[in-house]
Design a protein around this motif. Sequence first.
Motif, PDB file in Angstrom:
ATOM      1  N   GLY A 120      77.101  81.027  41.342  1.00 18.70           N
ATOM      2  CA  GLY A 120      76.123  80.930  42.175  1.00 18.70           C
ATOM      3  C   GLY A 120      76.466  80.647  43.907  1.00 18.70           C
ATOM      4  O   GLY A 120      75.227  80.043  44.343  1.00 18.70           O
ATOM      5  N   GLN A 121      76.840  80.649  44.241  1.00 17.86           N
ATOM      6  CA  GLN A 121      77.340  80.497  46.071  1.00 17.86           C
ATOM      7  C   GLN A 121      76.492  81.620  47.007  1.00 17.86           C
ATOM      8  O   GLN A 121      76.326  80.651  47.682  1.00 17.86           O
ATOM      9  N   VAL A 139      70.874  71.054  44.033  1.00 11.78           N
ATOM     10  CA  VAL A 139      70.872  72.051  43.187  1.00 11.78           C
ATOM     11  C   VAL A 139      72.455  71.071  42.738  1.00 11.78           C
ATOM     12  O   VAL A 139      72.365  70.830  41.377  1.00 11.78           O
ATOM     13  N   ALA A 140      73.322  70.068  43.350  1.00 15.04           N
ATOM     14  CA  ALA A 140      74.245  69.339  42.745  1.00 15.04           C
ATOM     15  C   ALA A 140      73.277  68.624  41.674  1.00 15.04           C
ATOM     16  O   ALA A 140      74.281  67.807  40.520  1.00 15.04           O
ATOM     17  N   ILE A 165      76.679  78.895  34.729  1.00 13.99           N
ATOM     18  CA  ILE A 165      75.514  79.699  34.438  1.00 13.99           C
ATOM     19  C   ILE A 165      74.497  79.109  35.025  1.00 13.99           C
ATOM     20  O   ILE A 165      73.361  79.701  35.567  1.00 13.99           O
ATOM     21  N   GLY A 166      74.118  77.418  35.216  1.00 14.04           N
ATOM     22  CA  GLY A 166      72.943  76.470  35.707  1.00 14.04           C
ATOM     23  C   GLY A 166      73.043  77.014  37.128  1.00 14.04           C
ATOM     24  O   GLY A 166      72.069  77.034  38.141  1.00 14.04           O
ATOM     25  N   THR A 167      74.638  77.847  38.043  1.00 14.07           N
ATOM     26  CA  THR A 167      74.229  78.066  39.263  1.00 14.07           C
ATOM     27  C   THR A 167      73.555  78.406  39.643  1.00 14.07           C
ATOM     28  O   THR A 167      73.453  80.108  41.156  1.00 14.07           O
ATOM     29  N   TRP A 168      74.219  79.707  38.427  1.00 18.21           N
ATOM     30  CA  TRP A 168      73.310  80.953  38.422  1.00 18.21           C
ATOM     31  C   TRP A 168      72.019  80.957  39.075  1.00 18.21           C
ATOM     32  O   TRP A 168      71.487  82.017  39.226  1.00 18.21           O
ATOM     33  N   VAL A 169      71.387  80.349  37.946  1.00 20.38           N
ATOM     34  CA  VAL A 169      70.172  80.590  37.849  1.00 20.38           C
ATOM     35  C   VAL A 169      68.954  79.828  38.994  1.00 20.38           C
ATOM     36  O   VAL A 169      68.098  80.585  39.094  1.00 20.38           O
ATOM     37  N   ILE A 170      70.287  78.691  39.297  1.00 21.43           N
ATOM     38  CA  ILE A 170      69.566  78.680  40.490  1.00 21.43           C
ATOM     39  C   ILE A 170      69.523  79.256  41.237  1.00 21.43           C
ATOM     40  O   ILE A 170      68.585  79.161  42.372  1.00 21.43           O
TER      41      ILE A 170
END
Length: 360
Positions: free
Chosen positions: A73-74, A114-115, A128-133
């Motif tokens: 999710g960068q 986010v963190a 997956i969570g970082t991509w969703v965010i």
Amino acid sequence: MADHAFSPWKVETRTRASSAFGLVALAVVIAAAAAPLFVSRSVIQDLFFILTMLVLAQCWNLLAGYAGLVSVGQQAFVGFGAYTMFAVVILAGLDPIVGILLAGITASVLAIPVAFFAFRLQGAYFAIGTWVIAEVVRLLLAQWKALGGGTGTSLPSGATREMFGVGLVSDWLGVRPSQAADIVCYWLALVLACATIGFIYKLLRSKQGLGLAAVRDNREAARSVGVDPGWMKSVVYLAAALVTGIAGALIYVQKARISPDAAFSLTDWTAYVIFIVVIGGIGTIEGPIVGVIVFFILLNLLADYGSWYLLVLGLIGIIVMLFAPRGLWGLFADRTGIQLFPVRRILTGASSTTKGVPHG
């Protein structure tokens, strides 16, 4: 008086190869800084692309290769930094350089919530969570009508040509303001790339770097020796977000147009970055440097094959992971023992005998 034999020991990280490479790297940076004096505008744009992708790759490698945080999710920080810069220029009327600096700050601020949520997830769930965010951030910014909503917007006419330093470069080199803007962006990218590599190298050689490696390898063992895993990962995540946000803003100063789909592209700002790190060698500073060069060459060789180049890139990535799990640089380093950015501590000692040392 008595004779005493002793063996002084010291810890070193520098090697003969790294010392020689330091001189070569300095010469390369000087040549790169002087490149606008003797290469064409298209070459400057290519070098700008290489440098900005290198910065993104080094940041992702810091997260995944050294902190064990495999984020997909960068693009959230690339896009948020870019939109910050556009907001500063369009809504506040400030210089894009100011927008670039503020982009890093706002990206790191975004990284805090986010963190807070993502760090409660582990492994694939974290990824997956970082991509969703990132998708949530994209959808929210797509509602910002003042910046074009879902279709995006462009920087005001003349914003980049009037950017700080452009006029001076235009007069100094005798080039058009649009070309001078590309040169200024290129120099900023060069400074950012050098600063990013220098920061990561210094971090990894410090005691905080040892703590980071301990957290990556065994979280509970690291905690047992006094390392706070949550604190270490949070600091690294915020630092990576700050640099990624700056890089995103810089990329879109050069592009001068933005849209949510482009700024938050999973393919452009995360998939390609992961490919670069995996091909070059995850967990090494040299890996992303090798990877970005290989990626740029492949991108140009496969440019005429349309979407097929994605398939070819994926196939190459699979082959490298099968036959060189530590990447091209890892394969080279394993066979030669050469490290250009050594971070492993080596205990060295030399026995000597000294006379005349007072006893007790």
